[in-house]
Design a protein around this motif. Structure first.
Motif, PDB file in Angstrom:
ATOM      1  N   SER A 192      -9.448  -6.046 -12.267  1.00  0.00           N
ATOM      2  CA  SER A 192      -9.286  -4.696 -11.306  1.00  0.00           C
ATOM      3  C   SER A 192      -7.312  -4.977 -10.645  1.00  0.00           C
ATOM      4  O   SER A 192      -6.739  -3.874 -11.353  1.00  0.00           O
ATOM      5  CB  SER A 192      -9.257  -4.527 -10.038  1.00  0.00           C
ATOM      6  N   LEU A 193      -6.660  -6.103 -10.191  1.00  0.00           N
ATOM      7  CA  LEU A 193      -5.399  -6.740 -10.236  1.00  0.00           C
ATOM      8  C   LEU A 193      -4.247  -5.824 -11.445  1.00  0.00           C
ATOM      9  O   LEU A 193      -2.930  -5.349 -10.949  1.00  0.00           O
ATOM     10  CB  LEU A 193      -5.360  -7.509  -9.939  1.00  0.00           C
ATOM     11  N   PHE A 194      -4.775  -6.187 -12.617  1.00  0.00           N
ATOM     12  CA  PHE A 194      -4.123  -5.394 -13.099  1.00  0.00           C
ATOM     13  C   PHE A 194      -3.513  -4.592 -13.868  1.00  0.00           C
ATOM     14  O   PHE A 194      -3.393  -3.571 -14.468  1.00  0.00           O
ATOM     15  CB  PHE A 194      -4.186  -6.262 -14.879  1.00  0.00           C
ATOM     16  N   ALA A 195      -4.577  -3.336 -13.517  1.00  0.00           N
ATOM     17  CA  ALA A 195      -4.275  -1.550 -13.294  1.00  0.00           C
ATOM     18  C   ALA A 195      -3.311  -1.712 -12.792  1.00  0.00           C
ATOM     19  O   ALA A 195      -2.012  -0.204 -12.555  1.00  0.00           O
ATOM     20  CB  ALA A 195      -5.017  -1.253 -12.074  1.00  0.00           C
ATOM     21  N   ASP A 196      -2.880  -2.442 -11.714  1.00  0.00           N
ATOM     22  CA  ASP A 196      -1.009  -2.052 -11.100  1.00  0.00           C
ATOM     23  C   ASP A 196      -0.029  -2.649 -12.043  1.00  0.00           C
ATOM     24  O   ASP A 196       0.120  -3.843 -12.446  1.00  0.00           O
ATOM     25  CB  ASP A 196      -0.831  -3.024  -9.781  1.00  0.00           C
ATOM     26  N   PRO A 197       1.003  -1.448 -12.782  1.00  0.00           N
ATOM     27  CA  PRO A 197       1.695  -2.008 -13.259  1.00  0.00           C
ATOM     28  C   PRO A 197       2.483  -2.831 -12.943  1.00  0.00           C
ATOM     29  O   PRO A 197       3.282  -3.922 -13.457  1.00  0.00           O
ATOM     30  CB  PRO A 197       2.809  -0.908 -13.704  1.00  0.00           C
ATOM     31  N   GLY A 198       2.607  -2.943 -11.105  1.00  0.00           N
ATOM     32  CA  GLY A 198       3.919  -3.808 -10.607  1.00  0.00           C
ATOM     33  C   GLY A 198       3.271  -5.049 -10.833  1.00  0.00           C
ATOM     34  O   GLY A 198       4.386  -6.154 -10.701  1.00  0.00           O
ATOM     35  N   PHE A 199       2.237  -5.334  -9.957  1.00  0.00           N
ATOM     36  CA  PHE A 199       1.783  -6.799 -10.874  1.00  0.00           C
ATOM     37  C   PHE A 199       1.200  -7.612 -12.152  1.00  0.00           C
ATOM     38  O   PHE A 199       2.063  -8.892 -12.974  1.00  0.00           O
ATOM     39  CB  PHE A 199      -0.304  -6.168 -10.444  1.00  0.00           C
ATOM     40  N   ARG A 233       2.280  -4.308  -4.055  1.00  0.00           N
ATOM     41  CA  ARG A 233       1.209  -2.995  -3.604  1.00  0.00           C
ATOM     42  C   ARG A 233      -0.165  -3.635  -3.935  1.00  0.00           C
ATOM     43  O   ARG A 233      -1.012  -2.775  -4.808  1.00  0.00           O
ATOM     44  CB  ARG A 233       0.888  -1.796  -4.730  1.00  0.00           C
ATOM     45  N   VAL A 234      -0.481  -4.892  -3.495  1.00  0.00           N
ATOM     46  CA  VAL A 234      -2.369  -5.376  -3.879  1.00  0.00           C
ATOM     47  C   VAL A 234      -2.466  -5.389  -2.466  1.00  0.00           C
ATOM     48  O   VAL A 234      -2.128  -5.175  -2.053  1.00  0.00           O
ATOM     49  CB  VAL A 234      -2.049  -6.723  -3.822  1.00  0.00           C
ATOM     50  N   ARG A 262      -5.144  -5.836   0.216  1.00  0.00           N
ATOM     51  CA  ARG A 262      -4.861  -6.671   0.857  1.00  0.00           C
ATOM     52  C   ARG A 262      -6.028  -7.911   1.061  1.00  0.00           C
ATOM     53  O   ARG A 262      -6.281  -8.734   1.217  1.00  0.00           O
ATOM     54  CB  ARG A 262      -4.657  -6.799   2.102  1.00  0.00           C
ATOM     55  N   ASN A 263      -7.581  -6.853   0.510  1.00  0.00           N
ATOM     56  CA  ASN A 263      -9.193  -7.229   0.313  1.00  0.00           C
ATOM     57  C   ASN A 263      -9.029  -8.517  -0.152  1.00  0.00           C
ATOM     58  O   ASN A 263      -9.572  -9.547  -1.829  1.00  0.00           O
ATOM     59  CB  ASN A 263      -9.762  -6.762  -0.469  1.00  0.00           C
ATOM     60  N   HIS A 264      -7.689  -8.647  -1.637  1.00  0.00           N
ATOM     61  CA  HIS A 264      -7.679  -9.265  -3.265  1.00  0.00           C
ATOM     62  C   HIS A 264      -6.480 -10.329  -3.018  1.00  0.00           C
ATOM     63  O   HIS A 264      -5.387 -10.765  -3.686  1.00  0.00           O
ATOM     64  CB  HIS A 264      -7.568  -8.502  -4.616  1.00  0.00           C
ATOM     65  N   ALA A 265      -5.844 -10.439  -1.618  1.00  0.00           N
ATOM     66  CA  ALA A 265      -4.540 -11.145  -1.764  1.00  0.00           C
ATOM     67  C   ALA A 265      -4.754 -12.318  -2.153  1.00  0.00           C
ATOM     68  O   ALA A 265      -3.887 -13.177  -2.675  1.00  0.00           O
ATOM     69  CB  ALA A 265      -3.948 -11.533  -0.065  1.00  0.00           C
ATOM     70  N   GLY A 266      -5.599 -13.311  -1.557  1.00  0.00           N
ATOM     71  CA  GLY A 266      -5.863 -14.410  -1.368  1.00  0.00           C
ATOM     72  C   GLY A 266      -5.707 -15.214  -3.492  1.00  0.00           C
ATOM     73  O   GLY A 266      -4.626 -15.915  -4.074  1.00  0.00           O
ATOM     74  N   VAL A 267      -6.826 -14.147  -4.184  1.00  0.00           N
ATOM     75  CA  VAL A 267      -6.777 -14.926  -5.196  1.00  0.00           C
ATOM     76  C   VAL A 267      -5.273 -14.105  -6.006  1.00  0.00           C
ATOM     77  O   VAL A 267      -5.144 -14.570  -7.839  1.00  0.00           O
ATOM     78  CB  VAL A 267      -8.003 -13.354  -6.055  1.00  0.00           C
TER      79      VAL A 267
END
Length: 473
Positions: free
Chosen positions: A271-278, A397-398, A400-405
Motif C-alpha cells: 500500500s505504500l506504493f500508492a503514494d507517488p512521493g514514496f 507522507r507515509v 506512521r503505522n507503516h513508518a518502520g517498514v
C-alpha cells in the motif's frame, strides 16, 4: 508494544553507554561498505584475483545486506534486539577475520557475502534499541546523529582504507582493512552483553523467508550476468538470467501483495506504493546509489591503476569530497529543503553530475591534484544536497503505522542500488579497459562517469514529478 520494563530502570549514563554501543556497530557497518574502494588494487595484486572477483567483493556485501535487512529487523522483534545485536556482532567480527585471512579472491568474496549478512542482522537492532532507550523527542537528536555520523563514515571508509594500507600496522598490508574490525567488534560484543537493554516487540511478525529467497534470486540473477558475463564473452545464459530476473522481480511483487492480503505482513508494504512521493523517492534513491557507488569505486581504481597514485594519496583526495558531502547534507539540504522542496535535490543531482563528469575530464587531461580535489568538493556538495533530502522526501507522507517498514524498504533500496552501481558501472569500466594499457584507464573512467552523469540528470527529471509541497498532507 516493546517491552520497556528494563529500560525504565536505566540511568542517563547507562542509556548513553548503550547508545555508544550501537553507534560503534553502525559505524563498522557503514565503513565496511566503502573501505575496500581504496584497497581493491592492492588486494587484487596480492591475491592475483580477477576483476570480476573484485566486483563481487564490493557488490556481494551490498547483496546480502539488502536481502536480509528486513529479516534481521524481524528477528530482533521476535527474539530480542540485544540478543540479535550480539549475534550479528559476532558474525560480523568472524566474517571480518575471514576476510583478513582470505587466500584468494573467491574466499574473500565469500567472506564479504557473510559479512553483509551479519551486518543485516546487526544494523536494524540499533534503530530498534533507540526506540526503547529514548522518548520520541529525544530520538530526534539521536537519529540525526546517526545521519551525520553515517555520512562521515561512508566517506571516511576510503580514507581509512588508504591510511591503513600506507601504514600497514604489524605488516598486515591490505588485510588490516578488514582486521581493524576485530578490536571494535570485541568492544561492541562486550558492551552489547553488558550495556544493552533487553527488549523485543510485543507484536512481532514472522520473517518472510519465501519473500527473502525471491528477492535474493531476483537481485542475484541480475548481478551475476553483469559481473560474470564480460569475462565469459556474454554467452546466451547472460540474457537468459536477465530475463529471469525480470520474471523473478514480478513474482516477488505478486507474492508480497498476496502475503500481505492473507497473512498480514510481508517484506514490503504494497500500500505504500500508492503514494507517488514514496515511489519517486525510492526510484531516486536507487538511481543515486547506483551513481555514487559506481563513481566512487571507479574513481579509486582509476587513480591507482591508471595514474599510479598510492592508496594514501587516494585517501587524501577523498577528504575534499567528504567535506563537500557534509556541507551539502548539514548546511544546504537540511536548511533549504523545507523552503524550496524538490528543487533542492534536483539541484544537487545536477551539481553532482557536473562535478563527477568534470572530475573525470580533469583526470583524463592529467590535471594537478589540487584541481581534481576542487572538482571533487563540488561533486561532494552536490551529493550531500541530493542524498540528504531523499530520505525525508521518500517518507514524508507515509502513514506512521507503516513508518518502520517504510524506513526498512528505503534502506534496502539503498543497498540494492549500491550493488547495482558497483556491478553495472564497473562492468562498463572494465569493458573499456580490457586488453589495453594503463594509459586507457582515464578514458574508461570518463566513459563510466558520463553514464553516472546521465543517471543523475535522469534522476533530476524524475524528481520534477514530486509535488510542490512535500511535507503537507
Amino acid at each position: 508494544m516493546p517491552d520497556t520494563a528494563f529500560t525504565d530502570r536505566l540511568s542517563d549514563r547507562q542509556r548513553s553507554l548503550a547508545f555508544v554501543t550501537v553507534l560503534i556497530a553502525f559505524v563498522m557497518d557503514v565503513v565496511d561498505s566503502t573501505i575496500v574502494n581504496t584497497a581493491l588494487p592492492p588486494i587484487q595484486s596480492a591475491l592475483g584475483a580477477s576483476d570480476r572477483a573484485m566486483q563481487w567483493v564490493v557488490s556481494g556485501y551490498f547483496l546480502t545486506f539488502a536481502v536480509l535487512l528486513v529479516v534481521g529487523g524481524r528477528l530482533g522483534d521476535l527474539f530480542g534486539y540485544a540478543r540479535m545485536f550480539v549475534i550479528g556482532v559476532i558474525g560480523f567480527t568472524l566474517a571480518s577475520l575471514a576476510c583478513g585471512l582470505a587466500a584468494d579472491g573467491g574466499a574473500l568474496s565469500a567472506a564479504r557475502l557473510a559479512q553483509g549478512a551479519a551486518a543485516a542482522l546487526m544494523a536494524p537492532q540499533g534503530v530498534a534499541l533507540i526506540q526503547l532507550l529514548y522518548t520520541p523527542t529525544e530520538r530526534i537528536g539521536r537519529l540525526a546523529a546517526f545521519g551525520v555520523i553515517g555520512g562521515l563514515a561512508a566517506i571516511g571508509g576510503p580514507v581509512l582504507g588508504g591510511m591503513l594500507i600506507e601504514w600497514s600496522p604489524f605488516g598486515l598490508g591490505w588485510r588490516s582493512v578488514f582486521l581493524i574490525n576485530l578490536p571494535f567488534g570485541l568492544m561492541a560484543l562486550v558492551a552489547g552483553l553488558t550495556l544493552l537493554p533487553r527488549g523485543r516487540s510485543g507484536d512481532a511478525l514472522r520473517p518472510d523467508v519465501p519473500g527473502s529467497l525471491l528477492l535474493f534470486a531476483a537481485l542475484g540473477s541480475l548481478l551475476f550476468p553483469l559481473i560474470e558475463g564480460r569475462a565469459a564473452g556474454w554467452p546466451w545464459w547472460t540474457a537468459a538470467l536477465g530475463l529471469a530476473s525480470v520474471v523473478l522481480w514480478w513474482a516477488f511483487w505478486r507474492y508480497e501483495c498476496r502475503r500481505r492480503a492473507t497473512v498480514g505482513s510481508a517484506l514490503i508494504e504494497p500500500s505504500l506504493f500508492a503514494d507517488p512521493g514514496f515511489r519517486i523517492g525510492l526510484a531516486a534513491t536507487t538511481g543515486f546509489a547506483v551513481a555514487s557507488g559506481g563513481f566512487l569505486l571507479t574513481f579509486s581504481l582509476t587513480l591507482q591503476r591508471g595514474l599510479g597514485y598510492a592508496p594514501i594519496d587516494v585517501a587524501l583526495l577523498h577528504i575534499p569530497f567528504g567535506l563537500g558531502v557534509m556541507a551539502g547534507i548539514s548546511q544546504i539540504g537540511r536548511k533549504a529543503l523545507p523552503r524550496y522542496g524538490r528543487r533542492v535535490p534536483m539541484t544537487g543531482a545536477v551539481v553532482m553530475a557536473a562535478g563527477c563528469l568534470t572530475t573525470a575530464a580533469a583526470i583524463h587531461q592529467a590535471m594537478p591534484a589540487v584541481v581534481i580535489g576542487a572538482l571533487l568538493l563540488v561533486a561532494g556538495v552536490g551529493m550531500g544536497t541530493l542524498s540528504g533530502p531523499l530520505g525525508p522526501i521518500t517518507l514524508a507522507r507515509v502513514d506512521r503505522n507503516h513508518a518502520g517498514v517504510a524506513g526498512a524498504t528505503h534502506k534496502t533500496v539503498q543497498q540494492i542500488g549500491g550493488a547495482l552501481g558497483t556491478a553495472l558501472i564497473t562492468t562498463v569500466y572494465f569493458m573499456v579497459v580490457a586488453g589495453r594499457s594503463a594509459a586507457a584507464v582515464p578514458g574508461a573512467f570518463l566513459v563510466s562517469s558520463a553514464i553516472v552523469a546521465l543517471d543523475l540528470l535522469a534522476l533530476a527529471l524524475l524528481l520534477r514529478r514530486l509535488p510542490d509541497r512535500l511535507f503537507e498532507r
